[in-house]
Design a protein around this motif. Sequence first.
Motif, mmCIF file in Angstrom:
data_model
loop_
_atom_site.group_PDB
_atom_site.id
_atom_site.type_symbol
_atom_site.label_atom_id
_atom_site.label_comp_id
_atom_site.label_asym_id
_atom_site.label_seq_id
_atom_site.Cartn_x
_atom_site.Cartn_y
_atom_site.Cartn_z
ATOM 1 N N UNK A 41 0.830 -1.204 0.000
ATOM 2 C CA UNK A 41 0.000 0.000 0.000
ATOM 3 C C UNK A 41 0.864 1.254 0.000
ATOM 4 N N UNK A 42 0.520 2.199 -0.878
ATOM 5 C CA UNK A 42 1.250 3.462 -0.972
ATOM 6 C C UNK A 42 0.258 4.620 -0.922
ATOM 7 N N UNK A 43 0.612 5.666 -0.201
ATOM 8 C CA UNK A 43 -0.250 6.835 -0.084
ATOM 9 C C UNK A 43 -0.311 7.577 -1.413
ATOM 10 N N UNK A 44 -1.462 8.221 -1.655
ATOM 11 C CA UNK A 44 -1.646 8.978 -2.895
ATOM 12 C C UNK A 44 -2.634 10.108 -2.699
ATOM 13 N N UNK A 45 -3.458 10.323 -3.734
ATOM 14 C CA UNK A 45 -4.395 11.445 -3.719
ATOM 15 C C UNK A 45 -5.387 11.377 -2.569
ATOM 16 N N UNK A 46 -5.860 10.177 -2.218
ATOM 17 C CA UNK A 46 -6.854 10.069 -1.140
ATOM 18 C C UNK A 46 -6.333 10.687 0.154
ATOM 19 N N UNK A 47 -5.086 10.421 0.479
ATOM 20 C CA UNK A 47 -4.511 10.954 1.718
ATOM 21 C C UNK A 47 -4.449 12.472 1.692
ATOM 22 N N UNK A 48 -4.088 13.046 0.540
ATOM 23 C CA UNK A 48 -3.990 14.503 0.448
ATOM 24 C C UNK A 48 -5.371 15.153 0.461
ATOM 25 N N UNK A 49 -6.364 14.502 -0.154
ATOM 26 C CA UNK A 49 -7.732 15.019 -0.099
ATOM 27 C C UNK A 49 -8.244 14.993 1.332
ATOM 28 N N UNK A 50 -7.986 13.908 2.052
ATOM 29 C CA UNK A 50 -8.412 13.801 3.436
ATOM 30 C C UNK A 50 -7.755 14.889 4.277
ATOM 31 N N UNK A 51 -6.467 15.112 4.076
ATOM 32 C CA UNK A 51 -5.764 16.153 4.833
ATOM 33 C C UNK A 51 -6.371 17.529 4.564
ATOM 34 N N UNK A 52 -6.705 17.792 3.301
ATOM 35 C CA UNK A 52 -7.266 19.094 2.932
ATOM 36 C C UNK A 52 -8.662 19.294 3.515
ATOM 37 N N UNK A 53 -9.356 18.200 3.817
ATOM 38 C CA UNK A 53 -10.710 18.278 4.378
ATOM 39 C C UNK A 53 -10.717 18.246 5.897
ATOM 40 N N UNK A 54 -9.542 18.200 6.516
ATOM 41 C CA UNK A 54 -9.436 18.091 7.970
ATOM 42 C C UNK A 54 -9.224 19.460 8.595
ATOM 43 N N UNK B 38 -5.157 18.720 19.516
ATOM 44 C CA UNK B 38 -4.644 17.358 19.486
ATOM 45 C C UNK B 38 -5.346 16.637 18.339
ATOM 46 N N UNK B 39 -4.581 16.273 17.329
ATOM 47 C CA UNK B 39 -5.119 15.665 16.112
ATOM 48 C C UNK B 39 -4.574 14.244 15.999
ATOM 49 N N UNK B 40 -5.469 13.290 15.773
ATOM 50 C CA UNK B 40 -5.112 11.868 15.730
ATOM 51 C C UNK B 40 -5.477 11.303 14.367
ATOM 52 N N UNK B 41 -4.511 10.677 13.719
ATOM 53 C CA UNK B 41 -4.703 10.065 12.403
ATOM 54 C C UNK B 41 -4.808 8.560 12.592
ATOM 55 N N UNK B 42 -6.014 7.994 12.371
ATOM 56 C CA UNK B 42 -6.248 6.554 12.489
ATOM 57 C C UNK B 42 -5.832 5.857 11.191
ATOM 58 N N UNK B 43 -5.122 4.728 11.334
ATOM 59 C CA UNK B 43 -4.686 3.984 10.155
ATOM 60 C C UNK B 43 -3.744 4.820 9.316
ATOM 61 N N UNK B 44 -2.757 5.411 9.970
ATOM 62 C CA UNK B 44 -1.942 6.453 9.349
ATOM 63 C C UNK B 44 -1.003 5.951 8.268
ATOM 64 N N UNK B 45 -0.729 4.649 8.218
ATOM 65 C CA UNK B 45 0.240 4.166 7.235
ATOM 66 C C UNK B 45 1.593 4.807 7.485
ATOM 67 N N UNK B 46 2.187 5.397 6.458
ATOM 68 C CA UNK B 46 3.487 6.062 6.600
ATOM 69 C C UNK B 46 3.338 7.490 7.110
ATOM 70 N N UNK B 47 2.107 7.864 7.469
ATOM 71 C CA UNK B 47 1.881 9.185 8.057
ATOM 72 C C UNK B 47 1.449 10.257 7.089
ATOM 73 N N UNK B 48 1.096 9.881 5.863
ATOM 74 C CA UNK B 48 0.865 10.867 4.805
ATOM 75 C C UNK B 48 -0.166 11.934 5.170
#
Length: 252
Positions: free
Chosen positions: A27-40, A47-57
């Motif tokens: 699994x590699x991070x891509x557009x989904x991770x950046x879209x999610x970040x932009x919507x957060x 205090x911000x918690x990223x669930x299922x962070x993978x490599x932290x993208x």
Amino acid sequence: MTGARPEVREDAFLGGRLQLYQPLSGHRAGHDAMLLAAATPGRSGDRIVDFGAGVGAAGLAVATRLAGIDLTLVERDETLADLARRNGVLNGIAARVCTLDVTAGAEVFSDAGLGPDSADVVLMNPPFNDSERHRPSPDQNRRAAHLAEPATLDRWVHAARRVLKSGGSLSLIWRSDGLAEVLAALGRGFGGVAIRPVHPDAGKPAIRILIRAVKGSRAPLRLCPGLMLADEAGLPSKESLEILAGAQVLAM
């Protein structure tokens, strides 16, 4: 997990402002991770918690935009969690990494410093492909990252509800045909739900939905304008380019 580190590649995100070590396979991070970040959402001191962070993208992308946050990356795979730690150091971002299964119980979360009512924001990109309709990948890590069990979403949302403070915000990305599942899961303890569909272009149905919800809110549901990834000429749209470059936050 022990043994040699996997082969990795350094990839650039947010117009080069975020560099990430990622495995060459799996699994590699891509557009989904950046879209999610932009919507957060968030602000300094949260205090911000990223669930299922993978490599932290996604979490590190949020930290690139919002200075002064208290970031925790939660990832069950020790190899990916190790890369998330390395990526925090690589980008000069102070991020705490917890090697933890999101579906674990409250006591396990508390032992990891994630007790009830302790987070201002949770973001998550759960495995969302229907295991009955998608052929599983032969790669174990890719399969775990993409295929959802029937109770996956409920369990992840339950964990977010437990960790979030009253009035805290949950952001998630999901497949578009699973909107009913998302609304059902959020119906227990969340309100103020905002939905933004993501379309390949204006002539095609949405492929993703970005969701924001507030713990304990009684505000009505809002359906936001769709995000078009490509324009009429088939080229990346101006809005999507700005979002992926980290130059724009998604209004929700």
